[in-house]
Enzyme design. Structure first.
Site, PDB file in Angstrom:
ATOM      1  N   HIS A  97       5.397   4.023  10.670  1.00 58.34           N
ATOM      2  CA  HIS A  97       5.164   4.120   9.227  1.00 58.34           C
ATOM      3  C   HIS A  97       4.879   5.561   8.793  1.00 58.34           C
ATOM      4  O   HIS A  97       4.991   5.885   7.616  1.00 58.34           O
ATOM      5  CB  HIS A  97       4.041   3.174   8.776  1.00 58.34           C
ATOM      6  CG  HIS A  97       2.667   3.589   9.138  1.00 58.34           C
ATOM      7  ND1 HIS A  97       1.971   3.075  10.215  1.00 58.34           N
ATOM      8  CD2 HIS A  97       1.827   4.467   8.553  1.00 58.34           C
ATOM      9  CE1 HIS A  97       0.772   3.616  10.264  1.00 58.34           C
ATOM     10  NE2 HIS A  97       0.655   4.468   9.268  1.00 58.34           N
ATOM     11  N   ASP A 143       5.100  -0.770  15.445  1.00 57.85           N
ATOM     12  CA  ASP A 143       4.805   0.420  14.637  1.00 57.85           C
ATOM     13  C   ASP A 143       4.693   1.643  15.544  1.00 57.85           C
ATOM     14  O   ASP A 143       3.597   2.145  15.827  1.00 57.85           O
ATOM     15  CB  ASP A 143       3.511   0.191  13.859  1.00 57.85           C
ATOM     16  CG  ASP A 143       3.248   1.285  12.831  1.00 57.85           C
ATOM     17  OD1 ASP A 143       4.165   2.093  12.573  1.00 57.85           O
ATOM     18  OD2 ASP A 143       2.123   1.319  12.289  1.00 57.85           O
ATOM     19  N   SER A 234      -3.442   7.750  10.943  1.00 56.71           N
ATOM     20  CA  SER A 234      -2.301   6.957  11.410  1.00 56.71           C
ATOM     21  C   SER A 234      -1.437   7.730  12.387  1.00 56.71           C
ATOM     22  O   SER A 234      -1.209   8.917  12.236  1.00 56.71           O
ATOM     23  CB  SER A 234      -1.434   6.537  10.249  1.00 56.71           C
ATOM     24  OG  SER A 234      -2.059   5.538   9.509  1.00 56.71           O
TER      25      SER A 234
END
Length: 284
Positions: A97, A143, A234
């Protein structure tokens, strides 16, 4: 440490942890160079209190976490967007992402930095981005992504982390063990992103329901006095030291918006074959 702000997973009631900011990234006046940035003198001293906590973590530096890199779009100046893990001089592991919707020429990677606002360290523009072909934006399944760059110069502040083989995984990624997550993400919901690299140790488990329903091949960061990653972390490393090596066990994926535990991390060992097929890098 911390997660992303840019994608709310409404179906799960969670926040993607990529190191994105809710503010619009400022436009760059000129393109940044791809090659190594000049490093002169000592690192700029941090103005904030070094005892301050980031979701109950502490300030650290890249000598302690030499595998830590920053991953940002090329038009994003000094703030935290996402983190990543150097797994060789030319390959970076991050969350899918973090790079979703961007071409390689639009993403840059910085290594060997403590303070995002300085021009120290080494800067590279991505040469190739490989997202997992089964990445699901709705569920955050798979992910994980790889970024190829021109080779970083390795040294005390820039060193790759090892990928865990099954034997190492069975020692490090078990219920009751802890691992360290690091990055430049927010220290709490609503706070501005810190300049200094920070880290926090959290208890982890590959099984159980502590983090609720979650995709396969993920690690749960269990609750421990509110310690957590947060917006802007992230893609960054969840790592542990074993036999004098740093192993990257996970990549920050998503978690509750309040950043107080129960973060979910993509489990690197679950993608070892995919990583090897695309990079030639084997588990150790």
């Amino acid at each position: 440490m911390l997660k992303p702000l840019h994608a709310v997973l409404s179906a799960l009631g969670v926040l993607a942890l990529s190191a994105c900011s809710t503010q619009t990234a400022p436009e760059m006046a000129a393109a940044l160079p791809q090659e190594t940035l000049t490093v002169t003198g000592t690192e700029k001293a941090f103005s904030e209190d070094l005892s301050a906590q980031i979701v109950y973590g502490t300030v650290t530096n890249v000598t302690n976490r030499p595998y830590q890199v920053s991953v940002t779009p090329s038009n994003y100046l000094s703030g935290g967007w996402c983190g990543g893990t150097l797994i060789s001089s030319t390959w970076v592991l991050t969350a899918a992402h973090c790079v979703d919707g961007y071409s390689a020429s639009q993403m840059r990677v910085r290594a060997g930095i403590n303070d995002l606002t300085t021009s120290t360290g080494q800067l590279r523009t991505a040469a190739q981005i490989i997202k997992h072909p089964s990445y699901n934006t709705s569920t955050s399944a798979n992910d994980i992504a790889l970024i190829r760059v021109s080779a970083f110069t390795l040294g005390s502040t820039v060193q790759p982390a090892a990928l865990p083989n099954n034997a190492t995984e069975s020692v490090l990624d078990v219920n009751g063990k802890s691992a360290v997550v690091s990055g430049w993400g927010k220290t709490e919901t609503g706070a501005s992103s810190p300049r200094a690299l920070r880290e926090v140790s959290i208890p982890i488990t590959p099984t159980g329901s502590d983090c609720g329903s979650r995709p396969a091949n993920t690690i749960c960061g269990k609750y421990s006095a509110g310690r957590d990653s947060c917006n802007g972390d992230s893609g960054g490393p969840l790592a542990a030291r074993y036999n004098n090596k740093f192993y990257v066990l996970g990549a920050v994926s998503y978690g509750p918006a309040e950043c107080r535990g129960y973060g979910v991390y993509t489990r690197v060992n679950g993608f070892i074959n995919w990583i090897a097929q695309n990079t030639g890098i084997s588990a150790q």
